[in-house]
Design a protein around this motif. Structure first.
Motif: not given
Length: 353
Positions: A273-274, A329, A332, A334-335, A349, A353
Motif C-alpha cells: 500500500s506504500d 504501513k 493495508s 484489508h490485505e 479490517f 478501506d
C-alpha cells in the motif's frame, strides 16, 4: 517472429507478471495482483490457435489437444522466458504465461528473512518451501540454489515442470531436468538422482505419495532435498506430508519426517500500500528437538507454540510477519485480513478501506 511475441512485449513494457489468453475473452495481463484487459475485442478460436500452436514442439501440441493440459517454458529471447500453461475451458482454448526473470535475485534482494539462507548451508535433510500458486516459491528456491551454487562445490539436481530459472555452473555443477521431457515424472527423476552422485536435489512439486516417500528416503540417506507443496503454513505442511500416506504407515512416516525435516518456509505475496508492487511474507519453522518430538507424537497443533517461542532461532508465525508489515504501513489492513491465517486477529479490517 511468433505472433504472440507482440503481446509478450506489451506485458513486459507495462510491468505485468502474467498474460491470460482465453477464447471468447479479451487478452488480459496481471499487474501487481490485478487483472485487466489489453483490448476490448475477444479472442477467436482461430486467433488462439495462431497464438499458441507455434510455441511448443509439435508432439507437445498434439498431447495438449488430446489431454487438454500442457506445461512448458518458452524463451522469446535472451532476456525473456515464460512459464506456459495451456488448458481447455468451457468456451474453448485458454493459456496463462508468467514472466520468468532471467536474472536470479539473491535472497537479500528478495527481502526474505536472513535465516532462510542458512537452509542452503545444511548438509542433508528435507526443507519444504510452500505456498499457493503464484506466491513466489520458485523465485525463493532459485535464490537458495544460487546461494549454494555460489558458495559450495556440490552436485545440484533440479527436477521441475517446467524449468523456470536456468542456472549456470558456478562453484557447483547443476543438472536441470524437465518433466516430462528429461524425466517422465518427479518420482522417476528423484529415483534417478539417488544414483547420480547428487548432494542437493530440488523437487519442483511433491504431489504424490511416491515422490514424497522418495524425498523422505533421500533426505534420510544424506541428500539435502528441497521440495514444494501448496500449503500456506507450517502445521498444514507437516499434516499434508503425513496424510498422503495410508493410516497404517503414518506412524513410521512421522518418525521419518521427525528425523529428516530441517525446516518449512511458507510464503505468501502481499499487495503493497506504500508503493506499487508486492512483497513476500514468510512463516518459518526450524526443526529442533521440540519440533521433532511434536511430529513424532502427531501433535502438530503444538507447532504454533514452538513458532511463537522460537523467535531467537529465526522462527516466525505467518500472522506475526503480516502484523509487522501492517504496523510499518507497508500493506493495508484489508490485505492483512485477506492473507492472514487467523482471521479474527485482523477482523476489524474485514471490509476494504
Amino acid at each position: 517472429m511468433n505472433k504472440i511475441n507482440r503481446l509478450f512485449e506489451q506485458l513486459i513494457q507495462e510491468g505485468g507478471s502474467d498474460l491470460h489468453l482465453m477464447e471468447s475473452q479479451p487478452p488480459k495481463i496481471r499487474k501487481h495482483g490485478e487483472v485487466r484487459p489489453l483490448r476490448a475485442e475477444p479472442l477467436t478460436n482461430q486467433e488462439m490457435i495462431e497464438l499458441l500452436q507455434p510455441l511448443p514442439p509439435l508432439k507437445c501440441w498434439k498431447i495438449f489437444l488430446e489431454t487438454g493440459d500442457l506445461d512448458f517454458a518458452y524463451e522469446m529471447n535472451e532476456e525473456s522466458r515464460f512459464r506456459c500453461n495451456f488448458y481447455k475451458q468451457i468456451h474453448g482454448l485458454g493459456a496463462v504465461f508468467r514472466i520468468i526473470p532471467t536474472k536470479i535475485k539473491t535472497l537479500t534482494e528478495l527481502g526474505v528473512p536472513p535465516v532462510i539462507q542458512t537452509f542452503g548451508d545444511i548438509k542433508s535433510g528435507l526443507v519444504l518451501v510452500t505456498g499457493p500458486t503464484g506466491s513466489g516459491k520458485s523465485t525463493t528456491l532459485a535464490a537458495i540454489v544460487d546461494y549454494i551454487n555460489t558458495t559450495y562445490q556440490k552436485h545440484i539436481i533440479t527436477i521441475e515442470e517446467p524449468i523456470e530459472f536456468v542456472h549456470l555452473n558456478k562453484k557447483s555443477v547443476i543438472t536441470q531436468r524437465e518433466v516430462p521431457h528429461e524425466a517422465p515424472t518427479f518420482s522417476h527423476g528423484l529415483k534417478a538422482a539417488l544414483r547420480e552422485d547428487a548432494d542437493v536435489v530440488l523437487v519442483g512439486e511433491m504431489r504424490d505419495l511416491e515422490t514424497i516417500s522418495l524425498a523422505l528416503t533421500a533426505a534420510e540417506t544424506g541428500l539435502l532435498v528441497f521440495g514444494t507443496l501448496h500449503t500456506n503454513n507450517a502445521r498444514k505442511t507437516v499434516d499434508r506430508i503425513i496424510d498422503a500416506f495410508p493410516s497404517d504407515q503414518q506412524s513410521q512416516i512421522r518418525t521419518m519426517l521427525a528425523n529428516s525435516l530441517r525446516g518449512v518456509v511458507a510464503q505468501l505475496l502481499l499487495k503493497r500500500s506504500d508503493q506499487p508492487g508486492r512483497l513476500a511474507v514468510n512463516e518459518i519453522l526450524i526443526s529442533n528437538p521440540a519440533v521433532a518430538s511434536i511430529i513424532r507424537e502427531g501433535g502438530t497443533t503444538k507447532l504454533q507454540d514452538v513458532l511463537k517461542t522460537g523467535k531467537a532461532e529465526g522462527m516466525q508465525l505467518m500472522d506475526d510477519a503480516i502484523q509487522e508489515f501492517l504496523d510499518k504501513k507497508m500493506i493495508s489492513g484489508h490485505e492483512a485480513y485477506m492473507k492472514s491465517i487467523e482471521k479474527n486477529r485482523f477482523a476489524e479490517f474485514e471490509k476494504p478501506d
